[in-house]
Write a protein that holds these residues in place. Structure first.
Motif, PDB file in Angstrom:
ATOM      1  N   LEU A 127      45.111  -0.751  67.822  1.00 42.81           N
ATOM      2  CA  LEU A 127      44.423  -1.960  67.352  1.00 42.81           C
ATOM      3  C   LEU A 127      42.927  -1.672  67.368  1.00 42.81           C
ATOM      4  CD1 LEU A 127      46.542  -4.564  69.339  1.00 42.81           C
ATOM      5  CD2 LEU A 127      46.551  -4.239  66.866  1.00 42.81           C
ATOM      6  N   ARG A 128      42.547  -0.656  66.605  1.00 40.49           N
ATOM      7  CA  ARG A 128      41.176  -0.131  66.685  1.00 40.49           C
ATOM      8  C   ARG A 128      40.131  -1.129  66.180  1.00 40.49           C
ATOM      9  NH1 ARG A 128      44.053   4.666  64.989  1.00 40.49           N
ATOM     10  NH2 ARG A 128      44.307   6.039  66.787  1.00 40.49           N
ATOM     11  N   GLU A 129      40.486  -1.926  65.167  1.00 40.84           N
ATOM     12  CA  GLU A 129      39.511  -2.893  64.658  1.00 40.84           C
ATOM     13  C   GLU A 129      39.205  -3.949  65.714  1.00 40.84           C
ATOM     14  OE1 GLU A 129      38.928  -6.083  60.985  1.00 40.84           O
ATOM     15  OE2 GLU A 129      40.551  -4.607  60.911  1.00 40.84           O
ATOM     16  N   LEU A 130      40.252  -4.428  66.387  1.00 39.44           N
ATOM     17  CA  LEU A 130      40.055  -5.399  67.466  1.00 39.44           C
ATOM     18  C   LEU A 130      39.265  -4.770  68.606  1.00 39.44           C
ATOM     19  CD1 LEU A 130      40.543  -8.105  68.844  1.00 39.44           C
ATOM     20  CD2 LEU A 130      42.805  -7.266  69.550  1.00 39.44           C
ATOM     21  N   GLN A 131      39.619  -3.544  68.981  1.00 39.70           N
ATOM     22  CA  GLN A 131      38.884  -2.836  70.029  1.00 39.70           C
ATOM     23  C   GLN A 131      37.402  -2.710  69.683  1.00 39.70           C
ATOM     24  OE1 GLN A 131      42.029   0.501  70.323  1.00 39.70           O
ATOM     25  NE2 GLN A 131      40.673   0.854  72.042  1.00 39.70           N
ATOM     26  N   ALA A 132      37.137  -2.245  68.470  1.00 43.90           N
ATOM     27  CA  ALA A 132      35.752  -1.999  68.059  1.00 43.90           C
ATOM     28  C   ALA A 132      34.946  -3.295  68.036  1.00 43.90           C
ATOM     29  CB  ALA A 132      35.729  -1.338  66.686  1.00 43.90           C
ATOM     30  N   THR A 133      35.557  -4.377  67.566  1.00 46.81           N
ATOM     31  CA  THR A 133      34.856  -5.658  67.513  1.00 46.81           C
ATOM     32  C   THR A 133      34.537  -6.154  68.919  1.00 46.81           C
ATOM     33  OG1 THR A 133      35.990  -6.216  65.454  1.00 46.81           O
ATOM     34  CG2 THR A 133      34.959  -8.023  66.664  1.00 46.81           C
ATOM     35  N   LEU A 134      35.511  -6.062  69.825  1.00 48.23           N
ATOM     36  CA  LEU A 134      35.282  -6.490  71.209  1.00 48.23           C
ATOM     37  C   LEU A 134      34.242  -5.604  71.886  1.00 48.23           C
ATOM     38  CD1 LEU A 134      38.967  -7.205  72.340  1.00 48.23           C
ATOM     39  CD2 LEU A 134      37.178  -8.900  71.903  1.00 48.23           C
ATOM     40  N   ARG A 135      34.253  -4.329  71.564  1.00 49.57           N
ATOM     41  CA  ARG A 135      33.294  -3.407  72.178  1.00 49.57           C
ATOM     42  C   ARG A 135      31.871  -3.700  71.690  1.00 49.57           C
ATOM     43  NH1 ARG A 135      35.518   1.072  70.575  1.00 49.57           N
ATOM     44  NH2 ARG A 135      37.022   1.081  72.302  1.00 49.57           N
ATOM     45  N   ARG A 136      31.737  -4.011  70.417  1.00 50.69           N
ATOM     46  CA  ARG A 136      30.413  -4.291  69.864  1.00 50.69           C
ATOM     47  C   ARG A 136      29.876  -5.640  70.339  1.00 50.69           C
ATOM     48  NH1 ARG A 136      31.871  -4.206  65.102  1.00 50.69           N
ATOM     49  NH2 ARG A 136      31.970  -6.427  64.639  1.00 50.69           N
ATOM     50  N   ALA A 137      30.765  -6.615  70.504  1.00 53.98           N
ATOM     51  CA  ALA A 137      30.326  -7.984  70.772  1.00 53.98           C
ATOM     52  C   ALA A 137      30.090  -8.284  72.252  1.00 53.98           C
ATOM     53  CB  ALA A 137      31.356  -8.973  70.220  1.00 53.98           C
ATOM     54  N   LEU A 138      30.704  -7.514  73.145  1.00 61.44           N
ATOM     55  CA  LEU A 138      30.652  -7.835  74.570  1.00 61.44           C
ATOM     56  C   LEU A 138      30.210  -6.643  75.391  1.00 61.44           C
ATOM     57  CD1 LEU A 138      34.113  -9.632  74.751  1.00 61.44           C
ATOM     58  CD2 LEU A 138      31.895 -10.778  74.764  1.00 61.44           C
ATOM     59  N   ASP A 139      29.395  -6.893  76.410  1.00 58.22           N
ATOM     60  CA  ASP A 139      29.098  -5.808  77.345  1.00 58.22           C
ATOM     61  C   ASP A 139      30.192  -5.767  78.401  1.00 58.22           C
ATOM     62  OD1 ASP A 139      28.589  -7.762  79.279  1.00 58.22           O
ATOM     63  OD2 ASP A 139      26.414  -7.651  79.068  1.00 58.22           O
ATOM     64  N   ASP A 140      30.105  -4.837  79.333  1.00 54.61           N
ATOM     65  CA  ASP A 140      31.193  -4.628  80.293  1.00 54.61           C
ATOM     66  C   ASP A 140      31.402  -5.793  81.243  1.00 54.61           C
ATOM     67  OD1 ASP A 140      31.739  -2.209  79.160  1.00 54.61           O
ATOM     68  OD2 ASP A 140      30.607  -1.029  80.623  1.00 54.61           O
ATOM     69  N   SER A 141      30.390  -6.637  81.415  1.00 52.50           N
ATOM     70  CA  SER A 141      30.536  -7.792  82.305  1.00 52.50           C
ATOM     71  C   SER A 141      31.066  -9.026  81.568  1.00 52.50           C
ATOM     72  CB  SER A 141      29.189  -8.133  82.949  1.00 52.50           C
ATOM     73  OG  SER A 141      28.242  -8.511  81.963  1.00 52.50           O
ATOM     74  N   GLY A 142      31.229  -8.909  80.251  1.00 53.09           N
ATOM     75  CA  GLY A 142      31.756 -10.028  79.479  1.00 53.09           C
ATOM     76  C   GLY A 142      30.698 -10.877  78.814  1.00 53.09           C
ATOM     77  N   ASP A 143      29.424 -10.522  78.973  1.00 50.15           N
ATOM     78  CA  ASP A 143      28.357 -11.261  78.292  1.00 50.15           C
ATOM     79  C   ASP A 143      28.321 -10.871  76.815  1.00 50.15           C
ATOM     80  OD1 ASP A 143      27.508 -12.584  80.604  1.00 50.15           O
ATOM     81  OD2 ASP A 143      26.237 -10.896  81.195  1.00 50.15           O
ATOM     82  N   VAL A 144      28.051 -11.844  75.962  1.00 51.88           N
ATOM     83  CA  VAL A 144      27.966 -11.578  74.524  1.00 51.88           C
ATOM     84  C   VAL A 144      26.690 -10.790  74.249  1.00 51.88           C
ATOM     85  CG1 VAL A 144      27.782 -12.603  72.233  1.00 51.88           C
ATOM     86  CG2 VAL A 144      29.289 -13.642  73.947  1.00 51.88           C
ATOM     87  N   ALA A 145      26.830  -9.672  73.562  1.00 54.15           N
ATOM     88  CA  ALA A 145      25.702  -8.784  73.296  1.00 54.15           C
ATOM     89  C   ALA A 145      24.867  -9.294  72.126  1.00 54.15           C
ATOM     90  CB  ALA A 145      26.217  -7.378  72.987  1.00 54.15           C
TER      91      ALA A 145
END
Length: 284
Positions: A127-145
């Protein structure tokens, strides 16, 4: 088998020990719920899968599988109309997908010689598109980037500008000699999300605060920008939740496969730790 027979065999103790070798809470739970197979084909398949997993680990090392969270409740919540997951829950989902991708890559690379394990990597759907979107939008603590959207990045630039301007102007005010008669301490502080100066102590002993006239307008602009940031963050989290909702069937299937792999690997580690051998079954 009768419950008293399983108790006599100390099955619970064995299950707890096997669970110690699992990596995830859900994997440990799965190990703790293991039941003996009663049909010969099922017994043979389970033994062969564990045996081949042992050989795989001896040849190529342990699976690249660390602890991963139980995301089932979050994914099910995402399917509810109007529900918005928080950043921490979305990061947990991302971490499971990342872990699944690593395990899938490892198994696809090494599993060809192990027939009993060949289906496992095929059950993990990328599910690479979902992974990539979540990776771009959120930092490791869950804050929106900031990179989650251009609007959010713009609002946050304005917030940083306003905060910096407010602090500089208030600090300049504190450096004026005549201010000593007005403020009790020389520092800028936040009160109800507004930048103010400590003035004096009231009759009750509590510190009072003043907001210079120039700060009122800037604080108002700051609060408007902060509300806009909050609205944008909420919208982004809602959009990310919608993506999870769209893929929830595959996300849950991937999680269940990861739990199955974790429990299988735990049985293999348990077997290797105690130097077990594979039993040979006879028709009798």
């Amino acid at each position: 088998m009768r419950p008293r027979d399983l108790a006599a065999l100390e099955l619970d103790r064995v299950r707890r020990r096997v669970a110690d070798f699992a990596r995830s809470p859900a994997g440990k739970q799965a190990c703790g719920e293991l039941q003996p197979h009663t049909e010969r084909p099922a017994v043979s398949r389970a033994l062969e899968a564990t045996h081949q997993c042992c050989r795989l680990m001896e040849t190529h090392g342990d699976l690249p599988l660390g602890e991963f969270p139980d995301i089932r409740a979050s994914v099910r919540s995402a399917t509810r109309e109007g529900f918005v997951l928080d950043g921490a829950s979305l990061v947990e989902i991302r971490s499971v997908l990342d872990a699944a991708e690593a395990v899938r890559g490892f198994l696809r690379k090494h599993v060809a010689a192990y027939a009993a394990l060949k289906e496992l990597p095929e059950r993990i759907v990328p599910l690479r598109e979902l992974q990539a979107t979540l990776r771009r939008a959120l930092d490791d603590s869950g804050d929106v980037a900031d990179d989650a959207s251009e609007e959010l990045a713009s609002v946050r630039r304005e917030l940083r500008h306003l905060r910096g301007r407010l602090q500089r102007k208030l600090e300049d005010l504190l450096n004026r000699p005549q201010i000593e008669e007005i403020v009790s301490d020389r520092y800028v502080t936040l009160r109800n999300n507004r930048y103010v100066l400590p003035q004096d102590r009231s009759v009750s002993g509590e510190t009072t605060f003043i907001e210079p006239l120039f700060a009122v307008a800037l604080n108002n602009r700051l609060m408007v920008a902060a509300k806009e940031e909050e609205r944008l963050v909420r919208r982004i989290l809602a959009d990310l939740t919608e993506l999870v909702r769209t893929e929830h069937v595959l996300v849950l299937a991937t999680f269940e496969t990861m739990v199955e792999i974790d429990a299988l690997a735990a049985r293999a580690r348990f077997a290797l730790h105690y130097r077990f051998t594979q039993p040979i079954l006879h028709d009798e």
